[in-house]
Motif scaffolding. Sequence first.
Motif, PDB file in Angstrom:
ATOM      1  N   CYS A  32      67.353   2.417  47.540  1.00 59.62           N
ATOM      2  CA  CYS A  32      67.197   1.156  46.687  1.00 59.62           C
ATOM      3  C   CYS A  32      67.397   1.753  45.350  1.00 59.62           C
ATOM      4  O   CYS A  32      67.746   1.121  44.357  1.00 59.62           O
ATOM      5  N   CYS A  76      73.485  -4.666  46.024  1.00 60.69           N
ATOM      6  CA  CYS A  76      73.176  -3.907  47.036  1.00 60.69           C
ATOM      7  C   CYS A  76      71.835  -2.875  46.944  1.00 60.69           C
ATOM      8  O   CYS A  76      71.091  -2.797  48.108  1.00 60.69           O
ATOM      9  N   MET A  79      69.363  -5.713  48.565  1.00 61.49           N
ATOM     10  CA  MET A  79      69.293  -5.581  50.181  1.00 61.49           C
ATOM     11  C   MET A  79      68.596  -4.215  50.639  1.00 61.49           C
ATOM     12  O   MET A  79      67.965  -4.463  51.803  1.00 61.49           O
ATOM     13  N   TYR A  80      68.870  -3.230  49.819  1.00 64.50           N
ATOM     14  CA  TYR A  80      68.147  -2.018  50.290  1.00 64.50           C
ATOM     15  C   TYR A  80      66.575  -1.940  50.495  1.00 64.50           C
ATOM     16  O   TYR A  80      65.798  -1.658  50.999  1.00 64.50           O
ATOM     17  N   LYS A  83      65.697  -3.995  53.364  1.00 67.55           N
ATOM     18  CA  LYS A  83      65.701  -3.334  54.597  1.00 67.55           C
ATOM     19  C   LYS A  83      64.602  -2.287  54.510  1.00 67.55           C
ATOM     20  O   LYS A  83      64.114  -2.102  55.685  1.00 67.55           O
ATOM     21  N   TYR A 100      70.576  -7.579  57.223  1.00 71.33           N
ATOM     22  CA  TYR A 100      70.764  -7.466  55.843  1.00 71.33           C
ATOM     23  C   TYR A 100      71.934  -6.330  55.538  1.00 71.33           C
ATOM     24  O   TYR A 100      72.583  -6.466  54.495  1.00 71.33           O
ATOM     25  N   TRP A 101      72.108  -5.619  56.623  1.00 70.78           N
ATOM     26  CA  TRP A 101      73.560  -4.741  56.415  1.00 70.78           C
ATOM     27  C   TRP A 101      74.780  -5.423  56.165  1.00 70.78           C
ATOM     28  O   TRP A 101      75.614  -5.272  55.457  1.00 70.78           O
ATOM     29  N   ASP A 104      75.070  -7.877  52.878  1.00 73.60           N
ATOM     30  CA  ASP A 104      75.384  -6.686  52.108  1.00 73.60           C
ATOM     31  C   ASP A 104      76.885  -6.637  51.779  1.00 73.60           C
ATOM     32  O   ASP A 104      77.671  -7.000  50.860  1.00 73.60           O
ATOM     33  N   TYR A 105      77.562  -6.100  53.090  1.00 77.30           N
ATOM     34  CA  TYR A 105      78.968  -5.970  53.183  1.00 77.30           C
ATOM     35  C   TYR A 105      79.790  -7.420  52.978  1.00 77.30           C
ATOM     36  O   TYR A 105      80.533  -7.139  51.995  1.00 77.30           O
ATOM     37  N   THR A 108      79.252  -7.889  48.792  1.00 76.47           N
ATOM     38  CA  THR A 108      79.592  -6.625  47.935  1.00 76.47           C
ATOM     39  C   THR A 108      80.824  -6.177  48.149  1.00 76.47           C
ATOM     40  O   THR A 108      81.525  -5.736  47.178  1.00 76.47           O
ATOM     41  N   ASP A 228      77.279   4.185  52.265  1.00 80.39           N
ATOM     42  CA  ASP A 228      76.771   3.078  51.341  1.00 80.39           C
ATOM     43  C   ASP A 228      76.444   3.672  49.830  1.00 80.39           C
ATOM     44  O   ASP A 228      77.146   3.171  49.021  1.00 80.39           O
ATOM     45  N   LYS A 232      79.623   2.961  47.110  1.00 80.18           N
ATOM     46  CA  LYS A 232      79.238   1.833  46.064  1.00 80.18           C
ATOM     47  C   LYS A 232      78.841   2.555  44.873  1.00 80.18           C
ATOM     48  O   LYS A 232      79.158   2.462  43.775  1.00 80.18           O
TER      49      LYS A 232
END
Length: 259
Positions: A32, A76, A79-80, A83, A100-101, A104-105, A108, A228, A232
């Motif tokens: 994060c 992203c 989202m982390y 998580k 959440y994964w 995110d995908y 993003t 990730d 990213k």
Amino acid sequence: PFYDSRPPEGWPKGSINDMDYPLLGSICAVCCVFVAGSGIWMLYRLDLGMGYSCKPYKSGRAPEVNSLSGIICLLCGTMYAAKSFDFFDGGGTPFSLNWYWYLDYVFTTPLLILDFAFTLDLPHKIRYFFAVFLTLWCGVAAFVTPSAYRFAYYALGCCWFTPFALSLMRHVKERYLVYPPKCQRWLFWACVIFFGFWPMFPILFIFSWLGTGHISQQAFYIIHAFLDLTCKSIFGILMTVFRLELEEHTEVQGLPLNE
């Protein structure tokens, strides 16, 4: 409620009881900070032209779409954070950590493709955007389907992804030769990440606890976090430097694109 596809207790391969939640929460917290920090760095550098004299960025005349890399990393990173909270709570929050994964995908990744296409001025930008969105939609469907049908969705996603990837590679190769050498080096490594690391996600799915079960759930999350960060944050940093180098070359030095 959303379907929770985590394996039941006692499942021999990657049971949720075997997971080190504090470790995974700490990894997500680090991700994060790194991802969100890189997003702030991208936006800050583009706005102020740190180390460059790129007038379009300093004066606000740069295309707004050039900020997508930073925005993607901020999303992203958020989202982390979610998580991380979920892992520290033992995976017990109402909104399953697995979702959440995929949230995110789904958001993003299509934006990342759009960012890549606009930066290189590739054709078929909207087609690429929706091709990736449909691929990710198939990934979500494969994730939530608790039966053999998940592999049908997986195959459908591959059918969407393969022609898109081949077409994108062809257009990127054509554009790559146009840029000056100092820009090509940054674009080269960005392409290595883009075309080399992104296919790892469907491969990881096959070997994970959702597929053949050769990779435990904990290892799945750790590998996902590494991919990730690379796909990213590192990719976004490379593309940001590429944009700044290109602006420096064409706008400030006034040189032709291919010199």
